[in-house]
Design a protein around this motif. Structure first.
Motif, mmCIF file in Angstrom:
data_model
loop_
_atom_site.group_PDB
_atom_site.id
_atom_site.type_symbol
_atom_site.label_atom_id
_atom_site.label_comp_id
_atom_site.label_asym_id
_atom_site.label_seq_id
_atom_site.Cartn_x
_atom_site.Cartn_y
_atom_site.Cartn_z
ATOM 1 N N UNK A 1 54.253 46.918 39.660
ATOM 2 C CA UNK A 1 54.564 47.095 41.083
ATOM 3 C C UNK A 1 53.309 47.479 41.885
ATOM 4 N N UNK A 2 52.171 46.858 41.514
ATOM 5 C CA UNK A 2 50.952 46.957 42.335
ATOM 6 C C UNK A 2 50.841 45.641 43.084
ATOM 7 N N UNK A 3 50.745 45.719 44.398
ATOM 8 C CA UNK A 3 50.795 44.492 45.191
ATOM 9 C C UNK A 3 49.418 44.151 45.744
ATOM 10 N N UNK A 4 48.956 42.926 45.460
ATOM 11 C CA UNK A 4 47.690 42.470 46.028
ATOM 12 C C UNK A 4 47.956 41.798 47.373
ATOM 13 N N UNK A 5 47.120 42.110 48.358
ATOM 14 C CA UNK A 5 47.173 41.462 49.671
ATOM 15 C C UNK A 5 45.859 40.707 49.809
ATOM 16 N N UNK A 6 45.934 39.391 50.044
ATOM 17 C CA UNK A 6 44.713 38.579 50.052
ATOM 18 C C UNK A 6 44.058 38.565 51.429
ATOM 19 N N UNK A 7 42.726 38.583 51.412
ATOM 20 C CA UNK A 7 41.951 38.486 52.657
ATOM 21 C C UNK A 7 40.830 37.464 52.432
ATOM 22 N N UNK A 8 40.097 37.188 53.492
ATOM 23 C CA UNK A 8 39.086 36.131 53.453
ATOM 24 C C UNK A 8 37.687 36.749 53.419
ATOM 25 N N UNK A 9 36.971 36.536 52.321
ATOM 26 C CA UNK A 9 35.635 37.133 52.185
ATOM 27 C C UNK A 9 34.692 36.675 53.295
ATOM 28 N N UNK A 10 34.961 35.502 53.875
ATOM 29 C CA UNK A 10 34.102 34.999 54.953
ATOM 30 C C UNK A 10 34.417 35.651 56.295
ATOM 31 N N UNK A 11 35.483 36.455 56.346
ATOM 32 C CA UNK A 11 35.921 37.058 57.604
ATOM 33 C C UNK A 11 36.295 38.526 57.359
ATOM 34 N N UNK A 12 35.296 39.437 57.384
ATOM 35 C CA UNK A 12 35.574 40.840 57.073
ATOM 36 C C UNK A 12 36.730 41.434 57.883
ATOM 37 N N UNK A 13 36.927 40.937 59.118
ATOM 38 C CA UNK A 13 38.004 41.523 59.932
ATOM 39 C C UNK A 13 39.379 41.255 59.309
ATOM 40 N N UNK A 14 39.477 40.254 58.429
ATOM 41 C CA UNK A 14 40.769 39.995 57.784
ATOM 42 C C UNK A 14 41.140 41.130 56.822
ATOM 43 N N UNK A 15 40.130 41.853 56.330
ATOM 44 C CA UNK A 15 40.409 43.019 55.479
ATOM 45 C C UNK A 15 40.962 44.159 56.330
ATOM 46 N N UNK A 16 40.346 44.333 57.486
ATOM 47 C CA UNK A 16 40.775 45.400 58.394
ATOM 48 C C UNK A 16 42.235 45.180 58.793
ATOM 49 N N UNK A 17 42.556 43.931 59.080
ATOM 50 C CA UNK A 17 43.913 43.601 59.530
ATOM 51 C C UNK A 17 44.941 43.827 58.430
ATOM 52 N N UNK A 18 44.504 43.808 57.163
ATOM 53 C CA UNK A 18 45.449 43.918 56.045
ATOM 54 C C UNK A 18 45.697 45.363 55.606
#
Lengths: 428, 183
Positions: free
Chosen positions: A128-145
Motif C-alpha cells: 500500500x505504497x503509492x507511486x505518483x508519476x511526474x515528468x523529469x523534464x518538468x520539475x513543476x510537475x513534481x510540485x503539483x503532485x
C-alpha cells in the motif's frame, strides 16, 4: 593549526574503508565468508544486540568485507554511511520500507529504468505504497503532485535508457519545501560523473552491478545516507523518529544522528526482509571500484565518439546522447556531469523493428543482452526483448518504440566498436 | 572526505569547524577520566550509550546529573555537579544544551580539567574561548563514542564513513571485535 589534507576522489576509490587485515596483514580486503561472529561473552553479545557497541553479529545484517564496500561508496558520494544489499532493486525496497507506511505516497520521475517502474507500480502496491508519476523534464510537475501523504521524491541523475539528464537541484528544492527526502539513483552517472549530494540529494541509490562494479560479474546494490535530512525535526517518518519496539525503545535518528537512516535501514529493513549481498560479490565490486575513474573516462570518451559517428550515419534517424552538442539535455549535462554524459544511450533506426532485430543479430563485438555498465559493449533492441509484452502505445511512451536501440559502450578500442556497428549496418 | 594525517604544529589556534584526526586522537589517548554532565540513567538515551561504550574502552566515566545525584549509573555514583567530584577529572563531556555549556565550562576550569568536550549539536564559542584561554583543549559538536569508533575503525562495521585512510594494521584490543585508536 594546519588542516590535514583531504584525499582526492581517486585516492578514496582505492583506499576508503580498507586497511590491512589486523590479524594477518593481508593488504587486499579479505573475503570474510562467514555467516556469524563469535561473542566474547554474554555482556558483549547483549551490547551488540542492543546496538550499544559496534560490531558484527550475523551476515544478513553486516559483514566486514561488505563494510569496506559501504564505506568506499559512502566516501565517493560524500555521504555519512552506506548499506550494501543484494541488488539495486533491494536497495530501493529497503529504502522505501524505512521511509513509508501503508497509505503513503511518493513521487517518481517517469524517466526511470523500466525495472524500477515495475517495482513501484506493481510490487509496492502490495505494501500500500503509492507511486505518483511526474515528468523529469518538468520539475513543476513534481510540485503539483505533492500531497500531505507524500514521503519522498525519487529521480535518476542520468536516466536509463539514457540521454536524459535530470535537473536535480530544481527537484531537490521542491523536496525540501515539501519536507521530504530527495532520493537519487546515481547508477548511470556514478559519483565520478555526478555527486547528487552537492545538488540536494538526501539518499543516493546505486545498482553496483553496473559501472561501479563495472565488469558484469556481480549483482549488488547500495543506499547512501547523505546525513542531510533532519528526521527528528520532521516527525513524519516514525521508523526514524519514534521509539523502536525491537530495540527497547531507542529512536534511530536520535541514537545514530546523521547516519541514522542507514542504521535504521540495516537493523530493521535488511534484518527483517533479508536481501543481503554476499561477501564474495562485495569483494568483486570493491575491486571494480578501484578503477572507477579510469574506466569512466574511457567509457565516456568511447560513447561520445560512437554517438558522433552514429549522428552522421544515413541509416540512423536520431541519436539521444546528452554529450552531443545538439542534445536538449546538453546544458543540464554540463552542469551535472561536466566530465562526460555517461556511456548508455539510445538511437533510432530508419528501418524500424526489422532493422533492430537484424542489427542485434549482426554485431560481432557488442553483446546482445539485458545489462549495462560492463567493460564490454552491450546492445539491446527493447521492442523485441525487454518491452515486447507491451502494446505499441506503451512501448512508445516508455521510449522503447520499434526503431529504438540501446547501447552501453564499453572500454574496447573505439575504432573496433565503431567498426562493428559499421559492418552490422552494412547488412541492414 | 578522509584525512591524510600530516605532522601538525599545535601552537596555532584550533578551528572548531573541522578538527584534525590527530587532535582528537591525542585527547582520547592522553586523558582517561571523563565527567559526563547530563548522563542519563535512561538506557535508551544517547548519553547512556556513550557512557557504556567509553567504559568498555577503558575510560573511567563519572556521571553528573543533579536530578539523580547519589544514585548509581552503570555502577558509578552520580554526582550533583562537577565541583562535588573529589577525584581528578580530565575531560568534561557536556550532554546539555549550548547555553548551559558556559556554566559547565567555568566549573571545568575551576576543577582543573584538561579538556572541555561538547556533544553533537552543542557549540558555545564564548565558552570555548574562555576554556582555551585557561589552557584547556576544546572539542565542540562531536561525540567521543563516535570519534573513538571512527578512529579505531569499529564504527565502519556499521557502514559508517570514518573519513580516514589507513595503511597500517588496526590495533586489536582483547577479545573479539575490539580495536584501539592507535598512537
Amino acid at each position: 593549526m594546519t588542516q590535514d589534507r583531504e584525499p582526492g576522489f581517486d585516492t578514496l576509490a582505492v583506499h576508503a574503508g580498507a586497511a590491512p587485515d589486523p590479524a594477518t596483514g593481508a593488504r587486499a580486503t579479505p573475503i570474510y565468508q562467514t555467516a556469524a561472529y563469535v561473542f566474547d561473552n554474554v555482556d558483549h553479545a547483549a551490547a551488540l544486540f542492543n546496538l550499544e557497541t559496534f560490531g558484527n553479529i550475523y551476515t544478513r545484517i553486516m559483514n566486514p568485507t561488505e563494510a569496506v564496500l559501504e564505506e568506499r561508496v559512502a566516501a565517493l558520494e560524500g555521504g555519512t554511511a552506506g548499506l550494501a544489499v543484494a541488488s539495486g532493486h533491494a536497495a530501493q525496497y529497503v529504502t522505501f520500507h524505512t521511509l513509508m507506511s501503508p497509505g503513503d505516497e511518493f513521487i517518481a520521475a517517469r524517466q526511470l529504468y523500466g525495472g524500477s517502474i515495475n517495482q513501484f507500480n506493481q510490487s509496492f502496491k502490495k505494501s500500500d505504497w503509492r507511486v505518483v508519476w511526474a515528468d523529469a523534464d518538468d520539475p513543476s510537475s513534481f510540485e503539483a503532485a505533492v500531497t500531505d501523504k507524500t514521503k519522498a521524491i525519487f529521480i535518476e541523475s542520468l536516466a536509463n535508457p539514457g540521454g536524459v539528464v535530470t535537473d536535480i537541484e530544481a527537484i531537490g528544492k521542491i523536496a525540501k519545501s515539501a519536507g521530504v527526502p530527495l532520493i537519487v539513483d546515481n547508477t548511470l552517472a556514478t559519483p565520478y560523473l555526478c555527486r547528487p549530494i552537492e545538488h540536494g540529494a538526501d539518499i543516493i541509490i546505486h545498482s553496483l552491478t553496473k559501472f561501479l562494479g563495472g565488469h558484469g560479474t556481480s549483482l549488488g546494490g547500495i543506499l547512501i545516507d547523505c546525513g542531510t535530512f533532519d528526521w527528528l525535526a520532521s516527525g513524519r517518518f516514525p521508523t526514524l523518529s519514534e521509539p523502536c519496539e525491537s530495540y527497547h525503545g531507542i529512536r534511530m535518528a536520535e541514537t545514530f544522528g546523521d547516519f541514522g537512516f542507514a542504521i535504521a535501514a540495516r537493523v530493521l529493513a535488511l534484518r527483517d526482509l533479508g536481501p543481503c549481498i554476499s561477501p564474495f560479490n562485495a569483494f568483486l565490486l570493491l575491486t571494480g571500484i578501484e578503477t572507477l575513474s579510469l574506466r569512466m573516462r574511457r567509457h565516456c570518451d568511447n560513447a561520445l565518439a560512437v554517438a558522433q559517428w552514429l549522428e552522421g550515419h544515413d541509416k540512423i534517424a536520431w541519436v539521444n546522447y546528452a554529450g552531443l552538442e545538439g542534445s536538449r539535455y546538453r546544458e543540464l549535462a554540463k552542469k551535472y556531469c561536466p566530465k562526460g554524459a555517461g556511456a548508455v544511450f539510445t538511437f533510432g533506426l530508419k528501418g524500424g523493428f526489422d532493422a533492430g532485430v537484424k542489427l542485434v543479430e549482426s554485431v560481432q563485438i557488442f553483446s546482445h543482452l539485458a545489462n549495462i555498465g560492463d567493460t564490454k559493449s552491450l546492445i539491446i533492441h527493447p521492442a523485441s526483448t525487454t518491452h515486447r509484452q507491451l502494446t505499441d502505445e506503451q512501448r512508445a511512451a516508455a521510449g522503447a518504440g520499434d526503431d529504438v536501440v540501446r547501447l552501453s559502450i564499453g572500454i574496447e578500442d573505439k575504432d573496433d566498436i565503431i567498426g562493428d556497428l559499421e559492418q552490422a549496418f552494412a547488412q541492414l | 572526505m578522509g584525512q591524510i594525517v600530516t605532522n601538525t604544529p599545535t601552537d596555532q589556534p584550533i578551528s572548531h569547524d573541522r578538527y584534525n584526526d590527530s587532535y582528537i586522537r591525542g585527547i582520547l589517548n592522553d586523558h582517561k577520566t571523563i565527567a559526563m554532565v547530563g548522563a542519563s540513567p535512561n538506557p535508551v538515551r544517547p548519553s547512556y550509550f556513550a557512557m557504556k561504550y567509553l567504559m568498555d574502552k577503558g575510560f573511567q566515566v563519572i556521571p553528573v546529573n543533579p536530578g539523580h545525584a547519589g544514585k548509581d549509573l552503570l555502577s558509578q555514583t552520580i554526582y550533583s555537579s562537577l565541583t562535588d567530584i573529589k577525584k581528578t577529572v580530565e575531560i568534561v563531556d557536556i550532554f546539555r544544551n549550548s547555553e548551559a555549556a558556559m556554566a559547565i565550562t567555568q566549573d571545568a576550569i575551576a576543577i582543573g580539567a584538561k579538556v572541555v568536550w561538547m556533544q553533537i549539536g552543542v557549540r558555545n564559542d564564548e565558552a570555548a574561548a574562555l576554556a582555551e584561554k585557561a589552557g584547556l583543549k576544546v572539542v565542540m559538536n562531536r561525540c567521543p563514542k563516535i570519534e573513538y569508533g571512527r578512529l579505531s575503525g569499529e564504527i565502519a562495521w556499521a557502514g559508517v564513513n570514518t573519513r580516514t585512510i589507513n595503511n597500517k594494521r588496526p590495533t586489536l584490543a582483547g577479545g573479539f571485535q575490539h580495536r584501539l585508536i592507535g598512537a
